[in-house]
Design an enzyme around this catalytic site. Structure first.
Site, PDB file in Angstrom:
ATOM      1  N   LYS A   1      42.318   6.010  38.068  1.00  0.00           N
ATOM      2  CA  LYS A   1      42.629   4.835  38.884  1.00  0.00           C
ATOM      3  C   LYS A   1      44.050   4.995  39.406  1.00  0.00           C
ATOM      4  CE  LYS A   1      42.518  -0.227  38.816  1.00  0.00           C
ATOM      5  NZ  LYS A   1      42.187  -1.443  38.041  1.00  0.00           N
TER       6      LYS A   1
ATOM      7  N   TYR B   1      40.386 -14.804  38.277  1.00  0.00           N
ATOM      8  CA  TYR B   1      38.958 -14.689  37.987  1.00  0.00           C
ATOM      9  C   TYR B   1      38.821 -14.142  36.576  1.00  0.00           C
ATOM     10  CZ  TYR B   1      39.327  -9.653  38.468  1.00  0.00           C
ATOM     11  OH  TYR B   1      39.673  -8.343  38.281  1.00  0.00           O
TER      12      TYR B   1
ATOM     13  N   THR C   1      37.385  -1.281  35.882  1.00  0.00           N
ATOM     14  CA  THR C   1      38.032  -0.093  36.443  1.00  0.00           C
ATOM     15  C   THR C   1      39.242   0.366  35.628  1.00  0.00           C
ATOM     16  OG1 THR C   1      39.376  -1.463  37.911  1.00  0.00           O
ATOM     17  CG2 THR C   1      37.282  -0.641  38.786  1.00  0.00           C
ATOM     18  N   ASP C   2      39.815  -0.527  34.821  1.00  0.00           N
ATOM     19  CA  ASP C   2      41.070  -0.177  34.124  1.00  0.00           C
ATOM     20  C   ASP C   2      40.922   1.048  33.219  1.00  0.00           C
ATOM     21  OD1 ASP C   2      42.182  -2.341  35.358  1.00  0.00           O
ATOM     22  OD2 ASP C   2      42.453  -3.547  33.552  1.00  0.00           O
TER      23      ASP C   2
ATOM     24  N   GLU D   1      59.658  24.730  31.386  1.00  0.00           N
ATOM     25  CA  GLU D   1      60.964  24.253  30.915  1.00  0.00           C
ATOM     26  C   GLU D   1      60.975  24.041  29.399  1.00  0.00           C
ATOM     27  OE1 GLU D   1      63.056  21.285  33.422  1.00  0.00           O
ATOM     28  OE2 GLU D   1      61.185  21.265  34.550  1.00  0.00           O
TER      29      GLU D   1
ATOM     30  N   THR E   1      35.280  -6.240  36.496  1.00  0.00           N
ATOM     31  CA  THR E   1      35.326  -7.034  37.727  1.00  0.00           C
ATOM     32  C   THR E   1      34.003  -6.984  38.475  1.00  0.00           C
ATOM     33  OG1 THR E   1      37.694  -6.729  37.894  1.00  0.00           O
ATOM     34  CG2 THR E   1      36.572  -7.269  39.926  1.00  0.00           C
TER      35      THR E   1
HETATM   36  N1  ASP Z   1      40.640  -5.606  34.085  1.00  0.00           N
HETATM   37  C1  ASP Z   1      39.381  -5.306  34.754  1.00  0.00           C
HETATM   38  C2  ASP Z   1      38.636  -4.348  33.858  1.00  0.00           C
HETATM   39  O1  ASP Z   1      39.007  -3.213  33.758  1.00  0.00           O
HETATM   40  C3  ASP Z   1      39.670  -4.744  36.101  1.00  0.00           C
HETATM   41  C4  ASP Z   1      38.476  -4.235  36.866  1.00  0.00           C
HETATM   42  O2  ASP Z   1      37.364  -4.203  36.436  1.00  0.00           O
HETATM   43  O3  ASP Z   1      38.701  -3.803  38.018  1.00  0.00           O
HETATM   44  O4  ASP Z   1      37.671  -4.756  33.248  1.00  0.00           O
END
Ligand code: ASP
Length: 326
Positions: free
Chosen positions: A164, A26, A91-92, A282, A13
């Site tokens: 995340k 996007y 971010t994923d 456990e 992103t």
């Molecule tokens: N789906 C995107 C990615 O991980 C989300 C992001 O960048 O925030 O490339």
């Protein structure tokens, strides 16, 4: 003196566009890294930025080939005159990439993974802010000896802690067991403690390949057929994303114990956001041949288990020592 920083782009992103201000949809990975760097230079960010687009993907599609290319490019940049390296990333899977690099690079010059939650052309885009913060961190000598770092939302996390934790908020990352290890803005950087890993070499050599390790999500009423299905698909290691303290229904635990007895390492982690998964609470790990993930969530546990298997370390006690290590 102006610092020379290598910026390697993979997409995500932070390089996304098409949001048209208030629109929702996007595409990640559309803007070349030189555009980002040129904007940073125009804002007066004091660093010499050498840029390269390694890929332009959503990080949900990251794979072994890209990780290998990225690792090689980072190692080459660090061996040259780069003071630090920034990896722009979705971010994923930032958690996985950062942790893999953390385990396979020396904890020397800074390597900073940075992303964004909003594309460049969205209202309130966080990409340039996060990038400027990453430049601040990568150019700081006090960032050395801390392992790979993740910069998001004015915070700096160690790769070993970060995950995340929100799908849309710009404040999307959390750390466990440590929260952020520094606060950063484009003009300030405050470390909360000294570097913990100064002088430490790479914990693992870069492997020739990573074995198939699958994550098994536990849920109420689950049966053991998914364990058998994953083994049938060629899993060479399994990570249980268990309930609570890494629990699963008895039939699943029994199937996992059979897998461990058959030479497929099994690590118990938790689907719960925070907390340790400890041995023999456990579940009788000693008797069943399991490893407890300790502070590692399922995604990190999988990366570490892949590296252990690739390095020929499959004895439960030896594997446990790596999961216990901070
Ligand atoms: N789906 C995107 C990615 O991980 C989300 C992001 O960048 O925030 O490339």
């Amino acid at each position: 003196m102006t610092k020379r920083i290598t910026v390697l782009a993979t997409g995500g992103t932070i390089a996304g566009s098409g949001a048209r201000g208030t629109g929702r949809g996007y595409t990640p990975g559309r803007i070349g890294v030189e555009t980002l760097a040129a904007e940073a230079r125009a804002l007066g960010i004091a660093a010499e930025l050498d840029t390269e687009d390694i890929a332009a993907i959503g990080s949900q599609n990251i794979d072994w080939a890209l990780w290998e290319r990225l690792h090689a490019h980072i190692a080459a940049a660090l061996a040259r005159d780069a003071a630090g390296v920034i990896v722009t990333h979705g971010t994923d899977t930032a958690e996985e990439t950062a942790f893999l690099l953390d385990l396979t690079l020396a904890a020397g010059k800074p390597v900073v993974v940075v992303g964004a939650m909003r594309p460049a052309d969205a209202v309130g885009s966080d990409g340039m802010r996060n990038f400027a913060n990453a430049v601040r961190v990568a150019g700081d000598p006090a960032a050395c000896g801390r392992g790979v770092l993740v910069v998001m939302g004015d915070e700096v996390f160690a790769a070993s802690d970060v995950r995340k934790a929100a799908t849309t908020s710009v404040d999307a990352f959390r750390g466990f067991p440590r929260g952020p290890i520094a606060a950063v803005t484009p003009s300030s950087l405050d470390w909360f403690g000294p570097p913990a890993r100064a002088g430490e070499g790479a914990r693992f050599a870069w492997p020739a390949a990573l074995p198939q390790v699958d994550i098994l999500a536990a849920y109420a009423g689950m049966g053991d057929c998914t364990v058998e299905a994953l083994l049938g698909c060629g899993a060479r290691g399994l990570v249980l994303e268990g309930m609570g303290q890494g629990n699963a229904p008895d039939a699943v635990i029994a199937a996992l114990a059979r897998a461990a007895r058959g030479g497929v390492p099994v690590v118990r982690s938790s689907r719960v956001d925070q907390g340790y998964v400890d041995r023999n609470l456990e579940v009788d790990d000693d008797a069943l041949g399991f490893v407890a993930a300790r502070s590692h969530g399922p995604a990190k546990a999988r990366i570490l288990l892949q590296l252990l298997i690739a390095s020929g370390i499959t004895d439960p006690a030896a594997m446990q020592a790596h999961f216990d290590r901070r």
